[in-house]
Design a protein around this motif. Structure first.
Motif, PDB file in Angstrom:
ATOM      1  N   LYS A  34      30.914  12.500 -33.818  1.00  0.00           N
ATOM      2  CA  LYS A  34      30.123  12.378 -32.493  1.00  0.00           C
ATOM      3  C   LYS A  34      29.638  10.900 -32.113  1.00  0.00           C
ATOM      4  N   LYS A  44      30.596   9.356 -39.074  1.00  0.00           N
ATOM      5  CA  LYS A  44      31.408  10.130 -39.554  1.00  0.00           C
ATOM      6  C   LYS A  44      31.856  11.263 -39.157  1.00  0.00           C
ATOM      7  N   ASN A  45      30.935  12.040 -38.502  1.00  0.00           N
ATOM      8  CA  ASN A  45      31.170  13.521 -38.009  1.00  0.00           C
ATOM      9  C   ASN A  45      31.812  13.403 -36.515  1.00  0.00           C
TER      10      ASN A  45
END
Length: 465
Positions: free
Chosen positions: A45, A42-43
């Motif tokens: 990365k 979700k970030n």
């Protein structure tokens, strides 16, 4: 026999069925790349950008479409269970969903793991020894507190460390001998025949001490097969129920109620007793009873421990004496038995008590009907297999036949070397026997074990471990 794996594998590592979560494990050189294709944090990365041993929340993809949200863990080589790059994806624990996530791993380039392949790779990468791998299998299969304790101890390397210490001592001794052979007169090492013999004797004694733990280790790790047997109506089924603490076998006043074999397990301290209640031994009155008696006789032959039940409220008769003769034959062949002298709650017949007591070194007087004598039986059974000087929590203990055989082979070769040196045979010939002993020690924890043995050991694991 260490080798590099050229494929990336995947499997569901949690038990089949519905649950809170399911874990899909991926391991191999392409594990991180496969993880990046099927999991989107979700970030924003990529998994390949994360620190090792970190968990992150994101979407689980199938052909690029999110089918679930969950957590992913990344472990970079060599800091993982297998020693390889590894990804573990946690999804919701539905049967179809878990298989869909695994299928996604296959679509992204992974191959199906075979039974035990993750642990096999941990062994091949040098992360664990073979004895530790075997202990992990025992840990998974544990049915008793004793099994759990012993397996946990050995999975943390207690046995492996003991074998390593013995291996290093013998390796140094062999090296000392060969240096003296290859460089005579160079004074590179101090070579003294008495010192060599003394160290050999120490090694023999220490390896024998370790192999001597096998009876305890086997009894704890694999349990003991126990047969309850005796004439009809002596209280065998009542004894079975008393040991189990529940009504498992049918009990009536009619002789010959038990026709088929009933099998259950009971913990006797740290030993798991695998108990079979059998049909009464007597001249059969019909075909069904005859089959039951034949099964009883076969079970006795296979048993590691016999609980021989006698009624001490009645005088011995011809059938009792015939049964005693069969038991003596079993005992003469090295079998173990406990005389269970039952019905102490009734008027005890002195002739019966004296006769049966004379047959058995180990015996317990009980009243199965009144549930008296259970703990005495269990303590007696445990004492027959457990060396009281051994602590299963902390001591190195050999727990399977493969380990025991390797240790015994090492002792035999060291004894050959010791005898040869005493008789004045050339030291280089003695060194050959010591090398063979070293190879046997190496087989114990997997240093020199063959691929066939490794394959056999790991085939007993479940898929995903």
């Amino acid at each position: 026999m260490k080798k590099v794996n050229d494929k990336t594998i995947a499997a569901i590592s949690t038990p089949p069925g519905k649950g809170g979560i399911a874990v899909i494990r991926i391991s191999g050189s392409d594990a991180i790349a496969i993880g990046d294709r099927m999991f989107k944090p979700k970030n924003g990365k990529k998994l390949s950008e994360l620190d090792s041993a970190k968990m992150i929340y994101g979407d689980i993809l199938y052909n690029g479409i999110a089918i679930d949200d969950g957590l992913a863990s990344v472990f970079f080589s060599p800091h993982s269970y297998t020693g390889e790059d590894t990804v573990e994806i946690n999804c919701h624990g539905g049967i179809l969903l878990a298989n869909k996530v695994l299928e996604s791993a296959f679509l992204c380039g992974a191959e199906q793991a075979s039974p035990g392949e993750f642990t096999k790779r941990a062994f091949l990468s040098g992360n664990i020894s073979l004895t530790e791998a075997e202990a992990i299998a025992e840990l998974i299969d544990a049915q008793s507190e004793g099994q759990l304790t012993l397996a946990s101890s050995n999975s943390h390397g207690v046995l492996s460390c003991a074998i390593t210490e013995l291996y290093n001592r013998l390796s140094q001794l062999v090296a000392k001998i060969y240096v003296d052979i290859d460089y005579p007169g160079e004074d590179l090492v101090e070579f003294d025949k008495a010192d060599i013999l003394e160290e050999l004797l120490f090694l023999i004694n220490d390896i024998e001490k370790l192999s001597g733990t096998y009876q305890t280790g086997r009894a704890v790790a694999h349990g003991v097969s126990v047969v309850i047997c005796g004439k009809p109506n002596t209280g065998k089924s009542s004894l079975m129920n008393m040991l189990l603490g529940k009504e498992r076998a049918i009990v009536t006043s009619e002789a010959g109620t038990t026709r088929d074999i009933i099998e259950e397990t009971v913990e006797a301290g740290c030993v798991l007793l695998r108990i079979s209640d059998t049909a009464g031994i007597r001249k059969a009155e019909n075909e069904a009873e005859k089959i039951g008696v034949e099964k009883t006789v076969e079970k006795i032959k296979e048993a590691e421990l016999v609980l021989a039940v006698f009624d001490i409220s009645s005088r011995p008769d011809g059938e009792d004496e015939k049964f005693i003769d069969e038991l003596k034959s079993y005992l003469d062949k090295g079998g173990k038995a406990i005389g269970i002298l039952n019905k102490s709650d009734l008027n005890v017949n002195k002739e019966a008590l004296d006769r049966y007591s004379s047959v058995f070194e180990d015996k317990v007087i009980i009243s199965a009907a009144n549930k008296v004598g259970r703990e005495e039986i269990l303590k007696k059974a445990e004492s027959l297999y457990i060396d009281g000087s051994i602590d299963i929590h902390t001591d190195a203990i050999a727990f399977n036949a493969r380990q025991y055989a390797s240790l015994c082979n090492a002792v035999r070769k060291l004894r050959d070397a010791y005898k040869a040196i005493e008789e004045g045979i050339e030291v280089d010939i003695c060194g050959t026997d010591m090398e063979l002993a070293l190879a046997s020690l190496g087989q114990t924890d997997g240093r020199t074990v063959t691929e066939d043995i490794v394959a056999n050991i790991f085939s007993r694991f479940c898929v995903g471990k």
